[in-house]
Design a protein around this motif. Structure first.
Motif, PDB file in Angstrom:
ATOM      1  N   MET A  17       0.827  -1.209   0.000  1.00  0.00           N
ATOM      2  CA  MET A  17       0.000   0.000   0.000  1.00  0.00           C
ATOM      3  C   MET A  17       0.860   1.257   0.000  1.00  0.00           C
ATOM      4  N   VAL A  18       1.994   1.214   0.677  1.00  0.00           N
ATOM      5  CA  VAL A  18       2.890   2.371   0.728  1.00  0.00           C
ATOM      6  C   VAL A  18       3.351   2.753  -0.674  1.00  0.00           C
ATOM      7  N   GLU A  19       3.488   1.784  -1.544  1.00  0.00           N
ATOM      8  CA  GLU A  19       3.960   2.042  -2.898  1.00  0.00           C
ATOM      9  C   GLU A  19       2.896   2.664  -3.800  1.00  0.00           C
ATOM     10  N   VAL A  20       1.626   2.432  -3.533  1.00  0.00           N
ATOM     11  CA  VAL A  20       0.578   2.901  -4.435  1.00  0.00           C
ATOM     12  C   VAL A  20      -0.186   4.118  -3.914  1.00  0.00           C
ATOM     13  N   ILE A  21      -0.062   4.439  -2.647  1.00  0.00           N
ATOM     14  CA  ILE A  21      -0.781   5.570  -2.076  1.00  0.00           C
ATOM     15  C   ILE A  21      -0.077   6.870  -2.477  1.00  0.00           C
ATOM     16  N   PRO A  22      -0.834   7.878  -2.905  1.00  0.00           N
ATOM     17  CA  PRO A  22      -0.229   9.158  -3.323  1.00  0.00           C
ATOM     18  C   PRO A  22       0.573   9.819  -2.202  1.00  0.00           C
ATOM     19  N   GLU A  23       1.526  10.644  -2.590  1.00  0.00           N
ATOM     20  CA  GLU A  23       2.418  11.306  -1.638  1.00  0.00           C
ATOM     21  C   GLU A  23       1.673  12.231  -0.678  1.00  0.00           C
ATOM     22  N   ARG A  24       0.631  12.902  -1.151  1.00  0.00           N
ATOM     23  CA  ARG A  24      -0.099  13.850  -0.316  1.00  0.00           C
ATOM     24  C   ARG A  24      -1.167  13.170   0.545  1.00  0.00           C
ATOM     25  N   CYS A  25      -1.124  11.899   0.674  1.00  0.00           N
ATOM     26  CA  CYS A  25      -2.128  11.148   1.426  1.00  0.00           C
ATOM     27  C   CYS A  25      -1.884  11.268   2.935  1.00  0.00           C
ATOM     28  N   ALA A  29      -5.788   5.367  10.766  1.00  0.00           N
ATOM     29  CA  ALA A  29      -5.960   3.965  11.143  1.00  0.00           C
ATOM     30  C   ALA A  29      -6.710   3.864  12.464  1.00  0.00           C
ATOM     31  N   LYS A  30      -7.261   2.697  12.706  1.00  0.00           N
ATOM     32  CA  LYS A  30      -7.941   2.483  13.984  1.00  0.00           C
ATOM     33  C   LYS A  30      -6.910   2.476  15.111  1.00  0.00           C
ATOM     34  N   ARG A  31      -7.304   3.015  16.235  1.00  0.00           N
ATOM     35  CA  ARG A  31      -6.402   3.190  17.371  1.00  0.00           C
ATOM     36  C   ARG A  31      -5.832   1.862  17.888  1.00  0.00           C
ATOM     37  N   GLU A  32      -6.549   0.778  17.678  1.00  0.00           N
ATOM     38  CA  GLU A  32      -6.085  -0.530  18.140  1.00  0.00           C
ATOM     39  C   GLU A  32      -4.729  -0.907  17.560  1.00  0.00           C
ATOM     40  N   LEU A  33      -4.427  -0.418  16.354  1.00  0.00           N
ATOM     41  CA  LEU A  33      -3.143  -0.734  15.729  1.00  0.00           C
ATOM     42  C   LEU A  33      -1.961  -0.156  16.501  1.00  0.00           C
ATOM     43  N   LEU A  34      -2.216   0.904  17.243  1.00  0.00           N
ATOM     44  CA  LEU A  34      -1.164   1.546  18.025  1.00  0.00           C
ATOM     45  C   LEU A  34      -0.562   0.582  19.051  1.00  0.00           C
ATOM     46  N   TYR A  35      -1.323  -0.409  19.454  1.00  0.00           N
ATOM     47  CA  TYR A  35      -0.889  -1.337  20.507  1.00  0.00           C
ATOM     48  C   TYR A  35      -0.390  -2.671  19.967  1.00  0.00           C
ATOM     49  N   LEU A  36       0.009  -2.724  18.697  1.00  0.00           N
ATOM     50  CA  LEU A  36       0.497  -3.961  18.093  1.00  0.00           C
ATOM     51  C   LEU A  36       2.030  -4.037  18.059  1.00  0.00           C
ATOM     52  N   GLY A  37       2.645  -3.716  19.156  1.00  0.00           N
ATOM     53  CA  GLY A  37       4.101  -3.837  19.254  1.00  0.00           C
ATOM     54  C   GLY A  37       4.835  -2.993  18.241  1.00  0.00           C
ATOM     55  N   THR A  38       5.729  -3.616  17.500  1.00  0.00           N
ATOM     56  CA  THR A  38       6.555  -2.879  16.543  1.00  0.00           C
ATOM     57  C   THR A  38       5.731  -2.267  15.425  1.00  0.00           C
ATOM     58  N   VAL A  39       4.657  -2.907  15.028  1.00  0.00           N
ATOM     59  CA  VAL A  39       3.792  -2.361  13.977  1.00  0.00           C
ATOM     60  C   VAL A  39       3.184  -1.042  14.454  1.00  0.00           C
ATOM     61  N   GLY A  40       2.685  -1.015  15.676  1.00  0.00           N
ATOM     62  CA  GLY A  40       2.114   0.204  16.236  1.00  0.00           C
ATOM     63  C   GLY A  40       3.145   1.304  16.364  1.00  0.00           C
ATOM     64  N   TRP A  41       4.327   0.935  16.786  1.00  0.00           N
ATOM     65  CA  TRP A  41       5.426   1.893  16.939  1.00  0.00           C
ATOM     66  C   TRP A  41       5.796   2.492  15.583  1.00  0.00           C
ATOM     67  N   ALA A  42       5.905   1.637  14.575  1.00  0.00           N
ATOM     68  CA  ALA A  42       6.245   2.098  13.226  1.00  0.00           C
ATOM     69  C   ALA A  42       5.138   2.992  12.664  1.00  0.00           C
ATOM     70  N   CYS A  43       3.886   2.632  12.907  1.00  0.00           N
ATOM     71  CA  CYS A  43       2.760   3.456  12.450  1.00  0.00           C
ATOM     72  C   CYS A  43       2.813   4.837  13.093  1.00  0.00           C
ATOM     73  N   TRP A  44       3.047   4.874  14.372  1.00  0.00           N
ATOM     74  CA  TRP A  44       3.110   6.141  15.106  1.00  0.00           C
ATOM     75  C   TRP A  44       4.253   7.013  14.575  1.00  0.00           C
ATOM     76  N   LEU A  45       5.421   6.395  14.379  1.00  0.00           N
ATOM     77  CA  LEU A  45       6.571   7.144  13.876  1.00  0.00           C
ATOM     78  C   LEU A  45       6.360   7.659  12.448  1.00  0.00           C
ATOM     79  N   SER A  46       5.568   6.944  11.668  1.00  0.00           N
ATOM     80  CA  SER A  46       5.346   7.361  10.286  1.00  0.00           C
ATOM     81  C   SER A  46       4.273   8.438  10.163  1.00  0.00           C
TER      82      SER A  46
END
Length: 75
Positions: A17-25, A29-46
């Motif tokens: 998805m990162v490859e196809v989503i436009p740059e200005r996007c 995401a649902k808040r539950e993803l924030l608590y998925l360990g490294t995935v949540g951490w990476a989402c927050w940082l991005s």
């Protein structure tokens, strides 16, 4: 302006998805993803904006505030 809805099935789908989503996007995401360990951490940082789907009014407020910032900054 447009909305892209991605209903992915696995964490690896995010890589594609990162490859196809436009740059200005602005990713939201649902808040539950924030608590998925490294995935949540990476989402927050991005810079993903998290919403609580169980609190409709709060989710709408986050979306409205985000839209206001985007309009003000002409992103």
């Amino acid at each position: 302006p447009f909305v892209i809805v991605c209903n992915h099935q696995a964490s690896l789908d995010l890589l594609g998805m990162v490859e196809v989503i436009p740059e200005r996007c602005v990713p939201i995401a649902k808040r539950e993803l924030l608590y998925l360990g490294t995935v949540g951490w990476a989402c927050w940082l991005s810079g993903i904006i998290f919403i609580e789907r169980s609190r409709r009014d709060a989710a709408i407020e986050v979306l409205a505030r985000t839209a206001s910032i985007l309009r003000r900054e002409e992103v």
